[in-house]
Write an enzyme that holds these catalytic residues in place. Sequence first.
Site, PDB file in Angstrom:
ATOM      1  N   PHE A 129       0.860  -1.186   0.000  1.00 47.02           N
ATOM      2  CA  PHE A 129       0.000   0.000   0.000  1.00 47.02           C
ATOM      3  C   PHE A 129       0.888   1.225   0.000  1.00 47.02           C
ATOM      4  O   PHE A 129       1.734   1.378   0.874  1.00 47.02           O
ATOM      5  CB  PHE A 129      -0.926   0.033   1.217  1.00 47.02           C
ATOM      6  CG  PHE A 129      -1.846   1.226   1.192  1.00 47.02           C
ATOM      7  CD1 PHE A 129      -3.005   1.214   0.422  1.00 47.02           C
ATOM      8  CD2 PHE A 129      -1.548   2.373   1.915  1.00 47.02           C
ATOM      9  CE1 PHE A 129      -3.844   2.323   0.371  1.00 47.02           C
ATOM     10  CE2 PHE A 129      -2.385   3.489   1.865  1.00 47.02           C
ATOM     11  CZ  PHE A 129      -3.532   3.463   1.099  1.00 47.02           C
ATOM     12  N   ASP A 214       9.185   2.578   1.650  1.00 51.07           N
ATOM     13  CA  ASP A 214       8.011   3.310   2.113  1.00 51.07           C
ATOM     14  C   ASP A 214       7.907   3.070   3.619  1.00 51.07           C
ATOM     15  O   ASP A 214       7.465   2.017   4.062  1.00 51.07           O
ATOM     16  CB  ASP A 214       6.763   2.817   1.376  1.00 51.07           C
ATOM     17  CG  ASP A 214       5.501   3.551   1.815  1.00 51.07           C
ATOM     18  OD1 ASP A 214       5.521   4.200   2.879  1.00 51.07           O
ATOM     19  OD2 ASP A 214       4.493   3.471   1.094  1.00 51.07           O
ATOM     20  N   LYS A 243       2.562   9.936   8.288  1.00 53.64           N
ATOM     21  CA  LYS A 243       1.842   9.487   9.482  1.00 53.64           C
ATOM     22  C   LYS A 243       2.456  10.045  10.786  1.00 53.64           C
ATOM     23  O   LYS A 243       2.214  11.189  11.116  1.00 53.64           O
ATOM     24  CB  LYS A 243       1.734   7.968   9.496  1.00 53.64           C
ATOM     25  CG  LYS A 243       0.852   7.441   8.357  1.00 53.64           C
ATOM     26  CD  LYS A 243       0.193   6.092   8.623  1.00 53.64           C
ATOM     27  CE  LYS A 243      -0.962   5.853   7.680  1.00 53.64           C
ATOM     28  NZ  LYS A 243      -0.643   5.140   6.454  1.00 53.64           N
TER      29      LYS A 243
HETATM   30  C1  LIG Z   1      -0.846   5.370   5.020  1.00 47.18           C
HETATM   31  C2  LIG Z   1       0.184   4.949   4.082  1.00 47.18           C
HETATM   32  C3  LIG Z   1       0.421   5.640   2.874  1.00 47.18           C
HETATM   33  C4  LIG Z   1      -0.447   6.790   2.425  1.00 47.18           C
HETATM   34  O1  LIG Z   1      -0.382   7.884   3.294  1.00 47.18           O
HETATM   35  P1  LIG Z   1      -1.470   9.052   3.160  1.00 47.18           P
HETATM   36  O2  LIG Z   1      -1.016  10.062   4.164  1.00 47.18           O
HETATM   37  O3  LIG Z   1      -2.804   8.451   3.481  1.00 47.18           O
HETATM   38  O4  LIG Z   1      -1.419   9.550   1.774  1.00 47.18           O
HETATM   39  C5  LIG Z   1       1.452   5.223   2.076  1.00 47.18           C
HETATM   40  N1  LIG Z   1       2.234   4.186   2.422  1.00 47.18           N
HETATM   41  C6  LIG Z   1       2.049   3.503   3.565  1.00 47.18           C
HETATM   42  C7  LIG Z   1       2.957   2.376   3.907  1.00 47.18           C
HETATM   43  C8  LIG Z   1       1.009   3.849   4.432  1.00 47.18           C
HETATM   44  O5  LIG Z   1       0.817   3.156   5.551  1.00 47.18           O
END
Ligand SMILES: *Cc1c(COP(=O)(O)O)cnc(C)c1O
Length: 397
Positions: A129, A214, A243
């Site tokens: 994701f 990520d 986050k």
């Molecule tokens: C939440 C998340 C995203 C997206 O972040 P947003 O602030 O919602 O755009 C991307 N990568 C990972 C691993 C995430 O947990």
Amino acid sequence: MTSSLLPTYARAKVSFERGEGAWLVARDGSRYLDFGAGIAVNSVGHGHPHLVAALTEQAQKVWHVSNLFEVPEAERLAERLTEASFADVVFFANSGAEANEACIKMARKYHAADGHPERYRIVTFEGAFHGRTLATIAAGGQQKYIEGFGPKVDGFDQVPFGDLEALKAVITPETAALMIEPIQGEGGLRVVSHEWLRTLRALCDEHGLLLIMDEVQTGIGRTGKLFAHEWSGVTPDILSSAKGIGGGFPMGACLATREAARGMVVGTHGTTFGGNPLAMAVGNAVLDIILAPGFLEHVRQTGLLLKQRLAALKDRYPDIVDEIRGEGLMMGLRLVVTNTDFAAAARDEHLLVIPAGDNVVRLLPPLIIGEAEVAAALDKLEAACAAMETRGRRAAE
Ligand SMILES: *Cc1c(COP(=O)(O)O)cnc(C)c1O
């Protein structure tokens, strides 16, 4: 009454008026133990006095000036992030998806600047994701997020999780980078082994690819290190953070080595809001806490305690809990029962947890929790398990 909000979320019927540490207080005065932290965002809990002071102090000075001018708070935060990590440079954005967009653009530009614009493809992993923009849904590769939004953005090749042969087969002269979460968050707390990360690093070095991590969910102390990849000894070239980095203030960041960022010269990328003084003031305040001596050690200790207690819970309720996953304060319970039902049962006990893929619920508490909050959470999880067990027995009768 019908809501005026676009109905893209199935929201739980509860709203919160204020928060204190790991607790949220609903409008009716009832208290909820927050082991979701707004999806790993409230890294130092709700209403932390140091963050409140930093935000209000900055609010009295200046809120926004744009990136057409120097922003000293951003300079300072970038310097601290690079000092504490593999990176040399930072681009500030407003979210995880935007941080990933910056990572993707940077990886492509790296090769283009080298005379190889044809090297633009990025390999990602099944269950990933990376956000909800058009490029990041293509990167994540999940059909349910891609469908109905027109042609999928080109340039992403997905391979099964941990499949080395498939990975080797997908790398071509057009490949620019590999992109991976050290622990899949939305995908269901699947931990990537250190060995696999080492394999990815070796493949990148062999083929001249960039390694993008990520760490939107895993970073900023969540696993007991500033960034989760530090556990493996493997260093990325580019990394996204968001986050927890703003402790609840919307913010993201793309961190990179100077080499990986070589194509990103004046005019190649931008943002109106990213790195604005309010966000930077709060980001610096979050780091004050996370990087304070002993804090990450505290996260490791608390994470260990949580893991042990969860393992015991699983042993007591094998018909409810199937497996415990995760690292530090990023833990998952893979369930026998349906994860959304379990999250609702936990909420009935006034514990907030977050469903993820692979029938998992995630525990992502604020990093400031201690033994008392772990004990309280376990009592509530125990009660939720007992309630689900009773329900299961009734259904069987
Ligand atoms: C939440 C998340 C995203 C997206 O972040 P947003 O602030 O919602 O755009 C991307 N990568 C990972 C691993 C995430 O947990």
